[in-house]
Design a protein around this motif. Structure first.
Motif, PDB file in Angstrom:
ATOM      1  N   VAL A 136      21.611  31.106  27.648  1.00 35.08           N
ATOM      2  CA  VAL A 136      20.692  31.425  28.740  1.00 35.08           C
ATOM      3  C   VAL A 136      20.110  32.830  28.558  1.00 35.08           C
ATOM      4  O   VAL A 136      18.916  33.055  28.793  1.00 35.08           O
ATOM      5  N   ALA A 137      20.943  33.766  28.143  1.00 36.81           N
ATOM      6  CA  ALA A 137      20.466  35.136  27.945  1.00 36.81           C
ATOM      7  C   ALA A 137      19.355  35.180  26.901  1.00 36.81           C
ATOM      8  O   ALA A 137      18.374  35.918  27.055  1.00 36.81           O
ATOM      9  N   LEU A 138      19.468  34.386  25.866  1.00 37.41           N
ATOM     10  CA  LEU A 138      18.432  34.376  24.829  1.00 37.41           C
ATOM     11  C   LEU A 138      17.178  33.615  25.272  1.00 37.41           C
ATOM     12  O   LEU A 138      16.056  34.084  25.080  1.00 37.41           O
ATOM     13  N   ILE A 139      17.379  32.448  25.881  1.00 35.38           N
ATOM     14  CA  ILE A 139      16.240  31.596  26.267  1.00 35.38           C
ATOM     15  C   ILE A 139      15.477  32.195  27.439  1.00 35.38           C
ATOM     16  O   ILE A 139      14.256  32.353  27.376  1.00 35.38           O
ATOM     17  N   LEU A 140      16.175  32.515  28.511  1.00 34.76           N
ATOM     18  CA  LEU A 140      15.500  33.005  29.712  1.00 34.76           C
ATOM     19  C   LEU A 140      15.330  34.524  29.709  1.00 34.76           C
ATOM     20  O   LEU A 140      14.282  35.037  30.078  1.00 34.76           O
ATOM     21  N   GLN A 146      13.835  27.635  21.738  1.00 34.96           N
ATOM     22  CA  GLN A 146      15.129  27.033  21.422  1.00 34.96           C
ATOM     23  C   GLN A 146      15.441  27.181  19.932  1.00 34.96           C
ATOM     24  O   GLN A 146      16.581  27.413  19.548  1.00 34.96           O
ATOM     25  N   ALA A 147      14.413  27.115  19.099  1.00 38.97           N
ATOM     26  CA  ALA A 147      14.617  27.283  17.661  1.00 38.97           C
ATOM     27  C   ALA A 147      15.111  28.699  17.336  1.00 38.97           C
ATOM     28  O   ALA A 147      16.029  28.877  16.525  1.00 38.97           O
ATOM     29  N   GLN A 148      14.513  29.680  17.979  1.00 42.44           N
ATOM     30  CA  GLN A 148      14.929  31.071  17.738  1.00 42.44           C
ATOM     31  C   GLN A 148      16.367  31.293  18.215  1.00 42.44           C
ATOM     32  O   GLN A 148      17.170  31.933  17.532  1.00 42.44           O
ATOM     33  N   ALA A 149      16.689  30.773  19.399  1.00 43.60           N
ATOM     34  CA  ALA A 149      18.043  30.927  19.930  1.00 43.60           C
ATOM     35  C   ALA A 149      19.048  30.215  19.032  1.00 43.60           C
ATOM     36  O   ALA A 149      20.147  30.735  18.785  1.00 43.60           O
ATOM     37  N   ALA A 150      18.688  29.059  18.522  1.00 49.38           N
ATOM     38  CA  ALA A 150      19.575  28.322  17.622  1.00 49.38           C
ATOM     39  C   ALA A 150      19.854  29.133  16.367  1.00 49.38           C
ATOM     40  O   ALA A 150      20.993  29.183  15.882  1.00 49.38           O
ATOM     41  N   GLU A 151      18.831  29.796  15.869  1.00 45.12           N
ATOM     42  CA  GLU A 151      19.004  30.617  14.669  1.00 45.12           C
ATOM     43  C   GLU A 151      19.933  31.801  14.958  1.00 45.12           C
ATOM     44  O   GLU A 151      20.830  32.105  14.175  1.00 45.12           O
ATOM     45  N   VAL A 152      19.734  32.463  16.093  1.00 45.65           N
ATOM     46  CA  VAL A 152      20.568  33.613  16.438  1.00 45.65           C
ATOM     47  C   VAL A 152      22.021  33.192  16.623  1.00 45.65           C
ATOM     48  O   VAL A 152      22.944  33.862  16.149  1.00 45.65           O
ATOM     49  N   LEU A 153      22.245  32.071  17.306  1.00 48.55           N
ATOM     50  CA  LEU A 153      23.607  31.622  17.612  1.00 48.55           C
ATOM     51  C   LEU A 153      24.216  30.777  16.494  1.00 48.55           C
ATOM     52  O   LEU A 153      25.375  30.352  16.597  1.00 48.55           O
TER      53      LEU A 153
END
Length: 181
Positions: A136-140, A146-153
């Motif tokens: 949530v911290a990354l998306i919102l 979602q692609a960027q957050a997936a890469e970070v996580l």
């Protein structure tokens, strides 16, 4: 000697740049001008301001003094005009400020509601598991895709989509248990 000179003579001399004549005029009439300003304005602080305004403008205004009327008559007219101008400006400011009190009350209420919402969200977010909170911290919070957050996580986009869906479910459930509107 200035004491023997009439107000009208000193006013004409002051209009011509004679500083001593100007100072003498002020010394003779300042108290009378202040009392008159007090009668016009009805409050000491306003009378003080008005008197100071008149004294500050007097060197320029003296250029219009022609000596046809008594100096005191002319000075009272200057004071009345200055009082009218001051009242007009005050009325304009008052009119312009109408509604600002309501606006400020509404602004503070909005801030309060926003803070309450943020407090609730912070409290609800702290109840989430770390992996959902990170998502949530990354998306919102960081407005990542979602692609960027997936890469970070270092997880799949599908996992991010599932986590966001899970966050929504948990927040809705949390809201229902706390009677949140």
């Amino acid at each position: 000697m200035l004491i023997d000179r009439t107000d009208e003579d000193m006013a004409l001399a002051a209009a011509g740049g004679d500083r001593v004549a100007f100072a003498s005029l002020l010394a003779r009439h300042y108290d009378r001008l202040f009392v008159f300003a007090f009668r016009l304005m009805g409050a000491r602080d306003q009378a003080e301001d008005l008197t100071q305004d008149i004294c500050a403008a007097l060197p320029t205004k003296l250029a219009s003094f022609r000596g046809e009327a008594k100096f005191t008559t002319w000075l009272y007219r200057v004071a009345v005009n200055a009082a009218h101008d001051r009242r007009r400006r005050a009325a304009t400011r008052s009119k312009a400020s109408d509604g600002w009190g309501d606006w400020e009350i509404n602004r503070r209420a909005t801030i309060s509601e926003t803070n309450e919402g943020l407090d609730w969200l912070s409290q609800a977010m702290s109840a989430l598991p770390a992996d959902l909170r990170d998502t949530v911290a990354l998306i919102l919070g960081e407005e990542m895709t979602q692609a960027q957050a997936a890469e970070v996580l270092d997880v799949s986009e599908g996992t991010i989509a599932w986590r966001m869906s899970e966050v929504k479910k948990r927040l809705k459930a949390h809201r229902k248990t706390e009677d949140w509107p």
